[in-house]
Design an enzyme around this catalytic site. Structure first.
Site, PDB file in Angstrom:
ATOM      1  N   ASP A 165       0.851  -1.197   0.000  1.00  0.00           N
ATOM      2  CA  ASP A 165       0.000   0.000   0.000  1.00  0.00           C
ATOM      3  C   ASP A 165       0.886   1.245   0.000  1.00  0.00           C
ATOM      4  OD1 ASP A 165      -1.813   2.114   0.575  1.00  0.00           O
ATOM      5  OD2 ASP A 165      -3.143   0.738   1.625  1.00  0.00           O
ATOM      6  N   ASP A 379      -1.438   5.585  -6.797  1.00  0.00           N
ATOM      7  CA  ASP A 379      -1.951   4.772  -5.699  1.00  0.00           C
ATOM      8  C   ASP A 379      -1.961   3.305  -6.112  1.00  0.00           C
ATOM      9  OD1 ASP A 379      -3.313   3.664  -3.576  1.00  0.00           O
ATOM     10  OD2 ASP A 379      -5.060   4.961  -3.721  1.00  0.00           O
TER      11      ASP A 379
END
Length: 497
Positions: A165, A379
């Site tokens: 992440d 992202d």
């Protein structure tokens, strides 16, 4: 530490585009027509739009002396720990994606560089259960064993499968004690810090504890130390809350991190989780956070790897990689990378770039660069790319025009996507080329499977032109994405996995 007309099969956070495709190029009137058409359209055989059941492995080995680990997608034939549960539907994943990115957007626009939200349980039909990429890491002391060096945890060599992440800063894994239901059942053995000779809680009040900022969760007398002489000392606690309502908390610790054989990092700081909230996938033991903050894997390895990392999101039936270090002989602008500058923001956790335009079928959309002035967030966990509404409408109009030979159908169970087609009975489909144009001159041509998902255009609009956009993992797949923070840019290299 991704899926056109494919089924909702091996979907993963970073990928939802299941065209594990072999591609043929269309023919034109002559040599010049061939080349022009290849630049504008790609003919994709529909027989290759279905998910494959056999893993094709890693297509390339990361170049140079960088340290790397394989990267896999859940529900993929390449995943070392396939899930017994069926994959979530495309609608479920897109609903989660909308909720998550809305929360990340709020965090990214905050002027608090450590802000972490602790939301109530979200009112969505599904919570995220680690749809994302996974990679192996070793935690624990390194000890001699039979003439070799190996990680010791519970007496055996151990490797923890971690989710990846780029919008979170604190790495964490589940640790003993971790009873159910306070913790979630996982496939890997729980890490036991009492079996590691180098594991130690971070002391309360230390610089490392204070540096947690809003990730800090106070201090605790409960200690993981083996020696009772230290039982009176307070240990630093952490808490990480995710934008979909999940959270993890426990002891903030240091120990040796092994990324690949012979590559270790002593005194690596991470969260030792003893409690979670919400649903997590047992395929992973925790999250290897890659954000821009001081606690992330990137920051803690910056001195050894030049403050850079990269990853390649694979197609559903292949493997990708996560690599620490920059491109050899370059700062993201060479070695086949097209680079764009990172945009300075109030919150250093996030990697923001500037889109300037979009090309469809070889033509630049008539969208002023100012439309993209809010910035676009890179992202690893966002699913589809989110564009300012003005840009999205222009893209949709051009795409529909290029696809007018095919019958449009209602989105049905994919309501969030509004441009869908029926390819039933067709031997192949011709998809217009779509390229993202970034500041600095970087032009990133997307693969067909990064343009369409289950027969639908794989882009969505942001709520307003003034809102931060996202580059989703569907659009990133098969590109090596290099985050060269030391050089303040992001690079893209096509066909890396």
């Amino acid at each position: 530490m991704v899926s056109s007309s494919a089924s909702s099969g091996p979907l993963a956070l970073v990928l939802l585009l299941s065209i594990s495709s072999s591609i043929a190029h269309g023919a034109g009137a002559g040599a010049g027509g061939d080349e022009e058409r290849r630049q504008r359209f790609t003919v994709v055989q529909t027989s290759h739009l279905q998910p494959q059941s056999i893993c094709s492995g890693l297509k390339v080995i990361p170049s140079g002396n960088r340290t790397w680990v394989p990267l896999h997608r859940p529900y993929s034939p390449c995943s070392p720990s396939s899930s017994p549960s069926p994959p979530p539907s495309l609608l479920e994943i897109l609903q989660w994606d909308q909720f998550r990115t809305a929360s990340v957007r709020r965090r990214a626009m905050s002027d608090d560089d450590d802000v972490v939200e602790y939301p109530d349980t979200p009112h969505v039909e599904v919570q995220q259960i680690d749809f994302g990429l996974q990679a192996p890491f070793g935690y624990g002391s390194v000890a001699a064993a039979g003439g070799s060096r190996r990680l010791m945890a519970d007496g055996d060599p151990t490797s923890q499968t971690m989710a990846i992440d780029t919008t979170i800063d604190v790495p964490w894994i589940q640790c003993r004690p971790c009873p159910i239901p306070q913790c979630y059942p996982q496939r890997d053995a729980l890490f036991d810090p009492t079996r590691s000779s180098t594991a130690a809680p971070v002391p309360c009040g230390s610089r490392a504890c204070r540096a947690l900022g809003n990730y800090g969760n106070g201090c605790s007398r409960r200690s993981l130390r083996r020696s009772s002489n230290n039982s009176s000392r307070s240990d630093c606690n952490y808490r990480v809350a995710y934008s979909d309502g999940r959270a993890t908390s426990g002891t903030y610790m240091t120990d040796t991190l092994t990324i690949s054989p012979g590559i270790t990092f002593p005194n690596f700081r991470f969260g030792c989780s003893h409690s979670v909230r919400g649903r997590f996938s047992g395929q992973t033991s925790g999250t290897m956070s890659l954000g821009g903050g001081r606690q992330s894997l990137r920051s803690q390895t910056a001195s050894a790897y030049g403050d850079a990392f990269s990853y390649c999101v694979p197609q559903p039936s292949a493997s990708g990689f996560l690599s620490l270090g920059g491109a050899i002989g370059s700062s993201g602008s060479g070695s086949g990378f097209a680079s764009t500058p990172l945009v300075a923001t109030a919150n250093p956790t996030f990697y923001v770039v500037r889109l300037q335009g979009i090309d469809v079928a070889g033509r630049r959309l008539n969208v002023p660069p100012a439309v993209f002035s809010a910035g676009t967030l890179m992202d690893s966990s966002a699913v589809v790319t989110q564009l300012p509404p003005t840009a999205y409408r222009a893209l949709r109009r051009a795409f529909r025009n290029a696809m007018r030979r095919y019958r449009r159908v209602p989105a049905g169970g994919k309501q969030i996507l509004d441009t869908c087609y029926d390819f039933e009975g067709l031997g192949n489909v011709t998809v217009p080329a779509v390229s993202l144009v970034f500041s600095g001159g970087a032009v990133v041509r997307l693969e067909p499977m990064a343009v369409m998902m289950e027969g639908c255009l794989a882009f969505v609009p942001t709520p307003a032109d003034s809102d931060l956009g996202f580059i989703g993992n569907v659009q990133q797949q098969t590109h090596e994405v290099l985050y060269d923070v030391g050089a303040r840019n992001v690079g893209f290299r096509r066909g890396a996995c």
